[in-house]
Design an enzyme around this catalytic site. Sequence first.
Site, PDB file in Angstrom:
ATOM      1  N   HIS A  60      70.319  50.946  53.913  1.00 18.65           N
ATOM      2  CA  HIS A  60      69.339  50.675  52.856  1.00 18.65           C
ATOM      3  C   HIS A  60      69.785  51.150  51.484  1.00 18.65           C
ATOM      4  O   HIS A  60      69.355  50.590  50.463  1.00 18.65           O
ATOM      5  CB  HIS A  60      68.013  51.353  53.190  1.00 18.65           C
ATOM      6  CG  HIS A  60      67.361  50.866  54.439  1.00 18.65           C
ATOM      7  ND1 HIS A  60      66.559  49.752  54.478  1.00 18.65           N
ATOM      8  CD2 HIS A  60      67.393  51.352  55.707  1.00 18.65           C
ATOM      9  CE1 HIS A  60      66.110  49.571  55.713  1.00 18.65           C
ATOM     10  NE2 HIS A  60      66.620  50.522  56.480  1.00 18.65           N
ATOM     11  N   ALA A 135      59.034  55.037  58.317  1.00 18.92           N
ATOM     12  CA  ALA A 135      58.935  55.100  56.860  1.00 18.92           C
ATOM     13  C   ALA A 135      58.693  53.714  56.260  1.00 18.92           C
ATOM     14  O   ALA A 135      59.365  53.301  55.317  1.00 18.92           O
ATOM     15  CB  ALA A 135      60.197  55.714  56.281  1.00 18.92           C
ATOM     16  N   HIS A 136      57.715  52.998  56.823  1.00 17.50           N
ATOM     17  CA  HIS A 136      57.313  51.690  56.290  1.00 17.50           C
ATOM     18  C   HIS A 136      55.834  51.758  55.949  1.00 17.50           C
ATOM     19  O   HIS A 136      55.030  52.302  56.719  1.00 17.50           O
ATOM     20  CB  HIS A 136      57.568  50.583  57.323  1.00 17.50           C
ATOM     21  CG  HIS A 136      59.019  50.328  57.588  1.00 17.50           C
ATOM     22  ND1 HIS A 136      59.699  49.263  57.052  1.00 17.50           N
ATOM     23  CD2 HIS A 136      59.918  51.016  58.341  1.00 17.50           C
ATOM     24  CE1 HIS A 136      60.954  49.292  57.457  1.00 17.50           C
ATOM     25  NE2 HIS A 136      61.116  50.355  58.235  1.00 17.50           N
ATOM     26  N   HIS A 190      61.075  49.144  65.800  1.00 18.20           N
ATOM     27  CA  HIS A 190      59.753  49.561  65.313  1.00 18.20           C
ATOM     28  C   HIS A 190      58.696  48.857  66.154  1.00 18.20           C
ATOM     29  O   HIS A 190      57.766  48.240  65.647  1.00 18.20           O
ATOM     30  CB  HIS A 190      59.596  49.239  63.822  1.00 18.20           C
ATOM     31  CG  HIS A 190      60.429  50.117  62.943  1.00 18.20           C
ATOM     32  ND1 HIS A 190      60.016  51.362  62.524  1.00 18.20           N
ATOM     33  CD2 HIS A 190      61.675  49.932  62.417  1.00 18.20           C
ATOM     34  CE1 HIS A 190      60.965  51.910  61.766  1.00 18.20           C
ATOM     35  NE2 HIS A 190      61.975  51.063  61.693  1.00 18.20           N
ATOM     36  N   HIS A 211      68.114  50.761  65.894  1.00 19.54           N
ATOM     37  CA  HIS A 211      68.202  52.206  66.136  1.00 19.54           C
ATOM     38  C   HIS A 211      67.491  52.610  67.435  1.00 19.54           C
ATOM     39  O   HIS A 211      66.416  53.206  67.431  1.00 19.54           O
ATOM     40  CB  HIS A 211      67.738  53.047  64.952  1.00 19.54           C
ATOM     41  CG  HIS A 211      66.500  52.600  64.223  1.00 19.54           C
ATOM     42  ND1 HIS A 211      65.288  52.386  64.842  1.00 19.54           N
ATOM     43  CD2 HIS A 211      66.300  52.355  62.908  1.00 19.54           C
ATOM     44  CE1 HIS A 211      64.384  52.042  63.952  1.00 19.54           C
ATOM     45  NE2 HIS A 211      64.975  52.003  62.768  1.00 19.54           N
ATOM     46  N   ARG A 222      57.562  55.732  84.977  1.00 23.88           N
ATOM     47  CA  ARG A 222      56.610  54.716  85.414  1.00 23.88           C
ATOM     48  C   ARG A 222      56.457  53.598  84.388  1.00 23.88           C
ATOM     49  O   ARG A 222      56.094  52.480  84.750  1.00 23.88           O
ATOM     50  CB  ARG A 222      55.235  55.347  85.688  1.00 23.88           C
ATOM     51  CG  ARG A 222      55.206  56.287  86.884  1.00 23.88           C
ATOM     52  CD  ARG A 222      53.779  56.653  87.279  1.00 23.88           C
ATOM     53  NE  ARG A 222      53.761  57.596  88.383  1.00 23.88           N
ATOM     54  CZ  ARG A 222      53.684  58.912  88.247  1.00 23.88           C
ATOM     55  NH1 ARG A 222      53.628  59.440  87.026  1.00 23.88           N
ATOM     56  NH2 ARG A 222      53.687  59.698  89.301  1.00 23.88           N
ATOM     57  N   ASP A 269      71.644  53.566  58.793  1.00 24.15           N
ATOM     58  CA  ASP A 269      70.239  53.494  58.390  1.00 24.15           C
ATOM     59  C   ASP A 269      70.033  54.356  57.139  1.00 24.15           C
ATOM     60  O   ASP A 269      68.978  54.962  56.940  1.00 24.15           O
ATOM     61  CB  ASP A 269      69.307  53.935  59.522  1.00 24.15           C
ATOM     62  CG  ASP A 269      67.839  53.584  59.267  1.00 24.15           C
ATOM     63  OD1 ASP A 269      67.577  52.712  58.413  1.00 24.15           O
ATOM     64  OD2 ASP A 269      66.954  54.201  59.896  1.00 24.15           O
TER      65      ASP A 269
END
Length: 382
Positions: A60, A135-136, A190, A211, A222, A269
């Site tokens: 980024h 962090a969005h 995400h 990531h 489970r 990232d």
Amino acid sequence: MSKRTVLTGARVVLPDGVREDATVTVEDRHLVEGAGPGEAEELDLGGHWIVPGFVDMHVHGGGGASFSAADHDESLTVIDTHRRHGTTTMAASTVTGDLDDLSRQAGSLSELVEQGELAGIHFEGPFIACNRRGAHEESLLRDPDPGDVRKLLDAARGHAVMMTLAPERPGGLDSVRLLADSGVIAAVGHTDGSYESTREAIDAGATVATHLFNAMPPLGHRAPGPVTALLEDPRVTVELINDGIHLHPAALQLAFRAAGADRVAFITDAMGAAGMGDGRYPLGNLEVEVREGVARLVEGDSIAGSTLTLDRAFKRAVTVDGLPVTDAVAALSANPARLLGVADRVGSLEPGKLADLVVLDQQFEPAGVMRHGTWVVPPHTP
């Protein structure tokens, strides 16, 4: 007369293994086999390593700058910062914003792709899960409607290479199919999805785990969750952030054992603080504070990207994680180059490919960086 540089005496990591006391010859912008006519600059790099230039498919920012600013000079600062740490090829990653703003960013970044500075654009958000947003900005998250996905692809003018989304959201599977049909990587990330929904996404065409382990449900005995589905499927390559913060070494080694070295891609990232010191930095519409190299949101405690550069990821891989150098090279160069569709030009040291390489000393610290046959960081000879 062509410009020729001959690098001698180093340990060179080639596709078929490590060659001791080897020679690498560069003519103009490319790697060539053997010595041609005329004079050449010869550099003895005995005791050093030569590895392919690193390829980062998820970054980024860096150098105090961000790709999300949609500013030409700021983007060049990001690129230059990471190049000096060995990343000779990269895709620019955006962060969640409204569609019009993301379209504007895509237009600006497309110019840099067309100028040969970037390998493509990676959209991370806004089509992600609220519970795993990291962090969005939550207010800007939305379902992955295929029409909205198409809008961003069109804004990228054919230069979108990857989009991260949560496929369990309404429209997710249709959007995965749209991306796959468009030749764009559909990445699962995400996400708050299950093992079963992740399997559906892979069958629909998803081929990358954004990531892995981070911003998704943990592996359970489970409820195996997305981690298991992504690790077990040979169609999927998993991104790993190897900074010692995002992943415990045992989790990284588990991923390598489960997926194999040919299905792992190290990423940074990185946000704007990469290559910088502690302080406050923007990340999209949010503010991040970096303390002792760890980036976290000012409001909240979520990790907000990293301050990693790929030279540090490489050194950690071989000195802390105990990976063979050849596996580290695969994860840092060959595998992401293949995913980005540029393996015919970069990602390995082979005649005919662009002369992108990193010189490392015996402690695996960077000692020189070459891109397209030109030294970005002149080599420090032993």
